[in-house]
Design an enzyme around this catalytic site. Structure first.
Site, PDB file in Angstrom:
ATOM      1  N   THR A 233       0.950  -1.262   0.041  1.00 56.37           N
ATOM      2  CA  THR A 233       0.138   0.094  -0.113  1.00 56.37           C
ATOM      3  C   THR A 233       0.842   1.210   0.015  1.00 56.37           C
ATOM      4  O   THR A 233       1.958   1.211   0.234  1.00 56.37           O
ATOM      5  CB  THR A 233      -1.060  -0.050   1.283  1.00 56.37           C
ATOM      6  OG1 THR A 233      -0.167  -0.428   2.326  1.00 56.37           O
ATOM      7  CG2 THR A 233      -2.124  -1.289   1.076  1.00 56.37           C
ATOM      8  N   ASP A 234       0.262   2.527   0.013  1.00 55.14           N
ATOM      9  CA  ASP A 234       0.793   3.676  -0.268  1.00 55.14           C
ATOM     10  C   ASP A 234       0.982   4.318   1.216  1.00 55.14           C
ATOM     11  O   ASP A 234       0.913   5.569   1.255  1.00 55.14           O
ATOM     12  CB  ASP A 234       0.260   4.517  -1.120  1.00 55.14           C
ATOM     13  CG  ASP A 234      -0.037   3.809  -2.469  1.00 55.14           C
ATOM     14  OD1 ASP A 234       0.858   3.351  -3.204  1.00 55.14           O
ATOM     15  OD2 ASP A 234      -1.370   3.926  -3.153  1.00 55.14           O
TER      16      ASP A 234
ATOM     17  N   SER B 212       1.418   8.673   5.230  1.00 52.55           N
ATOM     18  CA  SER B 212       0.835   8.390   3.968  1.00 52.55           C
ATOM     19  C   SER B 212       1.964   9.027   2.900  1.00 52.55           C
ATOM     20  O   SER B 212       2.272  10.168   3.109  1.00 52.55           O
ATOM     21  CB  SER B 212      -0.286   9.485   4.125  1.00 52.55           C
ATOM     22  OG  SER B 212      -0.809   9.903   2.946  1.00 52.55           O
ATOM     23  N   ARG B 213       2.132   7.669   1.977  1.00 51.57           N
ATOM     24  CA  ARG B 213       3.238   8.137   1.243  1.00 51.57           C
ATOM     25  C   ARG B 213       3.038   8.882  -0.086  1.00 51.57           C
ATOM     26  O   ARG B 213       3.832   9.465  -0.671  1.00 51.57           O
ATOM     27  CB  ARG B 213       3.870   6.629   0.625  1.00 51.57           C
ATOM     28  CG  ARG B 213       4.666   6.038   2.047  1.00 51.57           C
ATOM     29  CD  ARG B 213       5.384   4.908   1.382  1.00 51.57           C
ATOM     30  NE  ARG B 213       4.661   3.773   1.574  1.00 51.57           N
ATOM     31  CZ  ARG B 213       4.576   3.064   2.630  1.00 51.57           C
ATOM     32  NH1 ARG B 213       5.398   3.406   3.601  1.00 51.57           N
ATOM     33  NH2 ARG B 213       3.914   1.833   2.588  1.00 51.57           N
ATOM     34  N   VAL B 214       1.600   9.079  -0.374  1.00 50.66           N
ATOM     35  CA  VAL B 214       1.309   9.921  -1.469  1.00 50.66           C
ATOM     36  C   VAL B 214       0.545  11.100  -1.303  1.00 50.66           C
ATOM     37  O   VAL B 214       0.285  12.243  -1.802  1.00 50.66           O
ATOM     38  CB  VAL B 214       0.829   9.350  -2.561  1.00 50.66           C
ATOM     39  CG1 VAL B 214       1.871   8.298  -3.119  1.00 50.66           C
ATOM     40  CG2 VAL B 214      -0.513   8.506  -2.468  1.00 50.66           C
TER      41      VAL B 214
END
Ligand SMILES: Nc1ncnc2c1ncn2[C@@H]1O[C@H](COP(=O)(O)OP(=O)(O)O)[C@@H](O)[C@H]1O
Ligand SMILES: [Mg+2]
Length: 508
Positions: free
Chosen positions: A343-344, A369-371
């Protein structure tokens, strides 16, 4: 008319009949009929179907369904989807030459269905003439676009610190009964005013929890913009296994038409368990924690279907919120690590925080939260800039000062401020906040306006906030909701309004 009569004249009629006789298939004709050899725990071993393909839908003569999961030289392992107790050794079945399909389209909106798209809500048949295979390829790289637009979850701690973007895949992970489903359901409720269609997929959940989730959506959200797919704990493992794929196909219908959709997969730990159960029953070799080796691939392929599409593909999006359950907070077990790497980002819930009363119990240290950060609404990003750092420093300071000692006034102020951040990040369930309310709350908080308010009174302030803003700053509310940003002077006006509201009235 005349042409017809001419055609049916004596010669024409004879010629037509001769042609039909010549075309008729009068020779012997072969049909493959399968026979159930053995059946146990929702899996039937079947002989007599050498040409069946993987994932092919199989139909029993008595009307039940299953699909081909394992192909051996002389037998096929058929995962049963319904009527598990009514199938016996010796029963006959056929291949259908087709894969599993579910109804898709707007006819499903507002409905509760099983993973085959059959209604569970007693509201009549699903009138859809469109069907889609449950396994569909994920969009290719060139068909995708960057995640740039936000999804408002309505949960303050998520929207301010771990913003979610359209097309993102964000894992919600934590022990049992500490609010995972609640964050996901509140995100669905929060879409009551947005253009995002929501699909909630319950996999292996107890009937009571599923009912609670549906009731919450019906009461607080807009059920007519949602689809609920249910394979509860008592459903055969095959049903639980196909549920997320069926839900994805239903959600993709909207994505592929330039619209926006959100899917909640609650939860993939139960999905992995059904995968393991089917694998063990069909004698595939077990790997780590007895899961078959392909479970990572199954989940990766599944979640790749969430995407933001490029303008050439219509610009639609499908955001995924998979949920995973941990045991005693162990994030390094097999399924959690797999899902975290697929997941992102992840929203990690902490049992200790939950039992201390900090709900939603989001652990800000391990969540990420990577994006989505880049997609956060501008107004919220402007006011929440230093929130994360302030909160992290507070948590550290609090730990230090727990060992006693008299903190100096500056530290005391910092502790005081941090306690208010924590109080505001706690939030009652099923009461998602509008973006404008979030912006005003964080603005008041970070401008120090709440430092003089007792933490017990913050909830009252939050409850009255919407009405206050609507009455006195309706234009700013409308602007933030529409553009996600301030106009010149909005921020100052909002701060003055909140300051005036919060200053204790001068007493006698
Ligand atoms: N923010 C919250 N405020 C109050 N109660 C909450 C909150 N979040 C969850 N709960 C309660 O905690 C319990 C467990 O929540 P649930 O979302 O079902 O947990 P999980 O999905 O992790 O098993 C439920 O009774 C729910 O009502
Ligand atoms: Mg749950």
């Amino acid at each position: 008319m005349t042409a017809d009569r001419e055609h049916k004249g004596p010669d024409g009629w004879l010629a037509g009949a001769q042609a039909r006789v010549a075309a008729a298939d009068l020779g012997p004709h072969a049909e493959q009929i399968g026979r159930v050899e053995s059946i146990a725990d929702g899996i039937a071993m079947v002989s007599g179907l050498p040409d069946v393909r993987l994932d092919e839908l199989l139909r029993f003569d008595k009307g039940q369904f299953g699909y081909a999961q394992v192909l051996e030289p002389d037998r096929v392992g058929c995962v049963l989807l319904d009527g598990v107790d009514t199938i016996e050794a010796g029963d006959r079945l056929h291949g259908t030459g087709d894969v599993l399909r579910v109804p898709v389209g707007p006819a499903l909106l507002g409905r509760v269905v099983d993973p085959l798209g059959r209604p569970l809500d007693g509201a009549g048949p699903i009138e859809s003439d469109e069907h889609s295979p449950i396994e569909r390829p994920a969009p290719a790289i060139i068909e995708r676009d960057l995640v740039t637009q936000p999804v408002q979850t309505g949960t303050l701690v998520v929207d301010t610190l771990f913003a979610l973007g359209r097309g993102q895949r964000e894992l919600i992970i934590g022990d049992r009964a500490i609010g995972k489903t609640t964050i996901a359901i509140d995100t669905i409720i929060s879409q009551r005013g947005s253009d995002i269609t929501c699909v909630y997929v319950a996999i292996g959940q107890k009937t009571a929890s599923v009912r609670r989730a549906i009731n919450a959506i019906r009461t607080f959200g807009r059920m007519e913009r949602c689809i609920v797919v249910v394979a509860e704990a008592a459903a055969p493992p095959g049903m639980q296994w196909i549920a997320p794929f069926a839900g994805l196909s239903m959600a993709e219908w909207f994505r592929d038409r330039g619209q926006h959709a959100l899917i909640v997969l609650d939860d993939l730990s139960k999905h992995a368990a059904s995968h393991r159960e089917i694998a063990l029953l069909t004698r595939q070799s077990p790997g780590r924690e007895a899961y078959p080796g392909d479970v990572f691939y199954v989940h990766a392929r599944m979640l790749e279907r969430a995407a933001k599409l490029s303008p050439a593909k219509g610009g639609g999006s499908l955001t995924a919120l998979p949920i995973a359950e941990t045991d005693a907070g162990n994030l390094s077990a097999y399924i959690p690590t797999n899902l975290i790497s697929i997941t992102d980002g992840q929203i990690v819930l902490d049992a200790r925080l939950f039992h201390e009363g900090q709900k939603p119990a989001v652990d800000v240290g391990t969540s990420v939260s990577r994006v989505g950060g880049k997609t956060q609404a501008h107004a919220l990003r402007k006011v929440a800039e230093s929130l994360r750092l302030d909160y992290a420093q507070f948590l550290e300071l609090e730990m230090f000062t727990r060992f006693g000692g008299m903190p100096d006034p500056r530290v005391r102020d910092q502790l005081n401020h941090g306690a208010r951040i924590r109080a505001l990040l706690a939030q009652p369930q099923h009461a998602p906040l509008r973006l404008a309310d979030q912006v005003a709350l964080v603005l008041a908080l970070q401008a120090g306006l709440l430092d003089g308010v007792a933490t017990g009174d913050l909830d009252g302030f939050r409850r009255g906030l919407s009405a206050l803003l609507d009455a006195q700053a309706g234009d700013i509310v409308a602007r933030i909701e529409a553009t996600g940003d301030f106009a010149d002077g909005d921020r100052e006006r909002l701060r003055d309004l909140l300051a005036a509201h919060l200053t204790p009235k001068a007493g006698p």
